[in-house]
Design a protein around this motif. Structure first.
Motif, PDB file in Angstrom:
ATOM      1  N   UNK B  57       0.895  -1.118   0.091  1.00  0.00           N
ATOM      2  CA  UNK B  57       0.062   0.202  -0.117  1.00  0.00           C
ATOM      3  C   UNK B  57       1.010   1.198   0.064  1.00  0.00           C
ATOM      4  N   UNK B  58       0.538   2.189  -0.963  1.00  0.00           N
ATOM      5  CA  UNK B  58       1.377   3.460  -0.925  1.00  0.00           C
ATOM      6  C   UNK B  58       0.256   4.610  -0.815  1.00  0.00           C
ATOM      7  N   UNK B  59       0.373   5.601   0.189  1.00  0.00           N
ATOM      8  CA  UNK B  59      -0.215   6.865   0.449  1.00  0.00           C
ATOM      9  C   UNK B  59       0.700   7.882   0.045  1.00  0.00           C
ATOM     10  N   UNK B  60       0.062   8.719  -0.450  1.00  0.00           N
ATOM     11  CA  UNK B  60       0.791  10.143  -0.971  1.00  0.00           C
ATOM     12  C   UNK B  60      -0.077  11.255  -0.540  1.00  0.00           C
ATOM     13  N   UNK B  61       0.085  11.910   0.420  1.00  0.00           N
ATOM     14  CA  UNK B  61      -0.951  13.098   0.944  1.00  0.00           C
ATOM     15  C   UNK B  61      -0.471  14.416   1.041  1.00  0.00           C
ATOM     16  N   UNK B  62      -1.041  15.414   0.818  1.00  0.00           N
ATOM     17  CA  UNK B  62      -0.409  16.817   1.018  1.00  0.00           C
ATOM     18  C   UNK B  62      -0.838  17.192   2.469  1.00  0.00           C
ATOM     19  N   UNK B  63       0.326  17.503   3.225  1.00  0.00           N
ATOM     20  CA  UNK B  63       0.031  18.171   4.450  1.00  0.00           C
ATOM     21  C   UNK B  63      -0.135  19.625   4.280  1.00  0.00           C
ATOM     22  N   UNK B  64       0.634  20.469   3.525  1.00  0.00           N
ATOM     23  CA  UNK B  64       0.593  21.760   3.451  1.00  0.00           C
ATOM     24  C   UNK B  64       0.671  21.672   1.838  1.00  0.00           C
ATOM     25  N   UNK B  65       0.422  23.224   1.346  1.00  0.00           N
ATOM     26  CA  UNK B  65       0.670  23.336  -0.189  1.00  0.00           C
ATOM     27  C   UNK B  65       2.158  23.052  -0.541  1.00  0.00           C
ATOM     28  N   UNK B  66       3.029  23.123   0.332  1.00  0.00           N
ATOM     29  CA  UNK B  66       4.299  22.619  -0.215  1.00  0.00           C
ATOM     30  C   UNK B  66       4.927  21.607   0.439  1.00  0.00           C
ATOM     31  N   UNK B  67       4.187  20.630   1.200  1.00  0.00           N
ATOM     32  CA  UNK B  67       4.688  19.544   1.786  1.00  0.00           C
ATOM     33  C   UNK B  67       3.773  18.218   1.357  1.00  0.00           C
ATOM     34  N   UNK B  68       4.419  17.080   1.074  1.00  0.00           N
ATOM     35  CA  UNK B  68       3.760  16.025   0.645  1.00  0.00           C
ATOM     36  C   UNK B  68       4.529  14.762   1.740  1.00  0.00           C
ATOM     37  N   UNK B  69       3.478  14.067   2.302  1.00  0.00           N
ATOM     38  CA  UNK B  69       4.056  12.747   3.037  1.00  0.00           C
ATOM     39  C   UNK B  69       3.618  11.762   2.362  1.00  0.00           C
ATOM     40  N   UNK B  70       4.393  10.734   2.446  1.00  0.00           N
ATOM     41  CA  UNK B  70       4.138   9.454   2.012  1.00  0.00           C
ATOM     42  C   UNK B  70       4.370   8.160   2.948  1.00  0.00           C
ATOM     43  N   UNK B  71       3.654   7.116   2.717  1.00  0.00           N
ATOM     44  CA  UNK B  71       3.767   6.078   3.759  1.00  0.00           C
ATOM     45  C   UNK B  71       3.818   4.927   2.794  1.00  0.00           C
ATOM     46  N   UNK B  72       4.332   3.814   2.925  1.00  0.00           N
ATOM     47  CA  UNK B  72       4.303   2.842   2.061  1.00  0.00           C
ATOM     48  C   UNK B  72       4.724   1.434   3.057  1.00  0.00           C
ATOM     49  N   UNK B  73       3.880   0.445   2.876  1.00  0.00           N
ATOM     50  CA  UNK B  73       3.930  -0.976   3.362  1.00  0.00           C
ATOM     51  C   UNK B  73       3.883  -1.833   2.342  1.00  0.00           C
TER      52      UNK B  73
END
Lengths: 78, 386
Positions: B57-73
């Protein structure tokens, strides 16, 4: 060879520090001419999760490593 | 080891701050962060006596307009009865869990990313961190990137509590991506990798001629050098065809201090069909020479300082044929106003070993047939863009 990468890194930092990156070089492909390149079918990372799996499968079975856009990792080699 | 990992983390953070400060000197039109998305995948590999499958599973989500966080399992469930295992040990099953957390930060034309990764098996524990910086320049026709990774690994041997070894890996990479015409882009990437520590597979053995025993062949543990340095160069091109299709080309050359050299070349083609379908075809060829201390059959015990009979270090080639289909799901099957896709990819890989014999085949020691196998690799995944 590592020294070339280090030199390249320093050069990139230098280019940025001196503001060369914002030089007004006339782009020969204008921003409005890039719609073909911006089409999703041209994206090498169109399916990132699939690319990560491909990299992992090859990493465990081939001696070559590096210069891929994604990292494999772990073992699973027997 | 934890201390080393922490000091590497400190180094990477300092490195990234310095580079970010340097790159923030340039201003004007902004680069963009990739789309927010969720991918859920089932993967399967079957071939050469191995069956590996599991979810990811791979998630890619904006935290702010200039920051993206990704999580992968990612989970591998491995059931192995490969030629290496069957010739000297018994079939086994095990699991590998991998997790990654990443953060991307956009500042003007610069994207910086930090990624932490951990992989856990019964007998192998790996942690690594990576930092990457990329910068658009020269009217955004050029993108320069560079990165650094550090990883450390703890290696154990199941059934032997006293066995505990370590290894470390450093990676340094740089790349340039260039828009050449309104339909063509090309890139050049370099990566140097340096390993230090225990680089063997703790279960694998080499075989040697031993006329003092009835089988005529003896086995001893592999011995690898404790360092390995490699360098890879890759050139890629992407071309937009006039009827809306895309052609991709990659070539990579690799060499290392174990005297392995390899070449791989890949050509793929992506073609939309109607409004909802997209087909992708892939052809890849890979070839490598063997490590200088590799032999399929050594003439006697302790024949040289370093000994390997790992088929991944032997002279071999493989060919991959792949096909993939992506279907854009109608809104009625998606969530709210989000867009979603379902994809299926299948790769067939054929491996041919040129100096690795199947010890279970007929013919007598050293005269068995050369080994080869084929594998089927399947990926089925769902992508949600939100």
């Amino acid at each position: 060879m590592i020294k070339y990468i280090v030199r390249g890194t320093l050069l990139l930092a230098l280019i940025s520090l001196t503001g060369c990156a914002s030089l007004s070089i006339e782009p020969w492909v204008k921003p409005y001419e890039r719609q073909n390149l911006a089409d999703p079918i041209m994206s090498a990372s169109r399916h990132p999760i699939a690319n990560m799996h491909v990299a992992h499968v090859l990493d465990a079975r081939e001696a070559a490593r590096g210069a891929e856009s994604t990292e494999g990792g772990g073992c699973g080699c027997n | 080891m934890k201390l080393r990992f922490l000091s590497a983390l400190k180094f990477v953070v300092t490195f990234s701050l310095v580079i970010n400060f340097a790159l923030s000197a340039s201003l004007s039109q902004a680069a963009v962060l990739g789309a927010e998305r969720l991918d859920v995948l089932y993967h399967s590999y079957e071939g050469g006596g191995m069956k590996i499958d599991g979810p990811a599973i791979l998630l890619r989500k904006k935290a702010t307009e200039s920051v993206v966080v990704t999580a992968y399992y990612y989970l591998d469930t491995i059931s192995s009865a490969s030629v290496d295992v069957l010739s000297t040990a018994s079939a086994y099953t095990e699991e590998r869990n991998e997790g990654q957390l990443g953060i991307e930060y956009l500042h003007d034309k610069t994207i910086m990313s930090l990624n932490l990764r951990q992989s856990d098996e019964d007998d192998y524990f790996a942690q690594s961190l990576s930092i990457n910086v990329s910068q658009d320049m020269f009217g955004d026709l050029t993108n320069l990137s560079m990165g650094f990774s550090y990883g450390d690994n703890e290696i154990k041997r199941n059934g032997d509590e006293s066995f505990e070894e370590e290894s470390e890996q450093y990676r340094l990479r740089a790349g340039i991506n260039q828009i050449l015409t309104r339909n063509l882009t090309a890139s050049l990437t370099f990566e140097a990798v340096a390993d230090e520590g225990y680089l063997n597979n703790p279960y694998r053995t080499v075989r040697y001629i031993d006329n003092s025993i009835p089988s005529g062949v003896g086995y001893q543990s592999e011995i690898y050098p404790e360092t390995r340095n490699s360098f890879a160069t890759k050139i890629s091109a992407s071309y937009y065809l006039p009827y809306r299709a895309a052609l991709f080309f990659h070539y990579r050359y690799f060499s290392d201090s174990w005297e392995i050299k390899s070449n791989d070349v890949e050509l793929s083609y992506r073609h939309p069909i109607g409004e909802s379908f997209e087909v992708e075809l892939k052809l890849r060829y890979y070839q490598q020479s063997e490590a200088k201390f590799y032999s399929d059959l050594f003439p006697y015990k302790n024949a040289q300082n370093y000994l390997a009979r790992d088929k991944e270090l032997s002279d071999f080639d493989n060919m991959t044929i792949g096909i993939g289909v992506t279907y854009s799901l109608p809104h009625s099957l998606s969530f709210g106003s989000s867009r979603s896709e379902a994809s299926l990819q299948w790769d067939y890989i054929d491996f041919n070993y040129n100096n690795f014999r199947n010890p279970m085949a007929e013919g007598g020691v050293g005269n068995e047939s050369l080994y080869g196998f084929s594998a089927n690799v399947i990926r089925a995944f769902y992508s949600l863009y939100f």
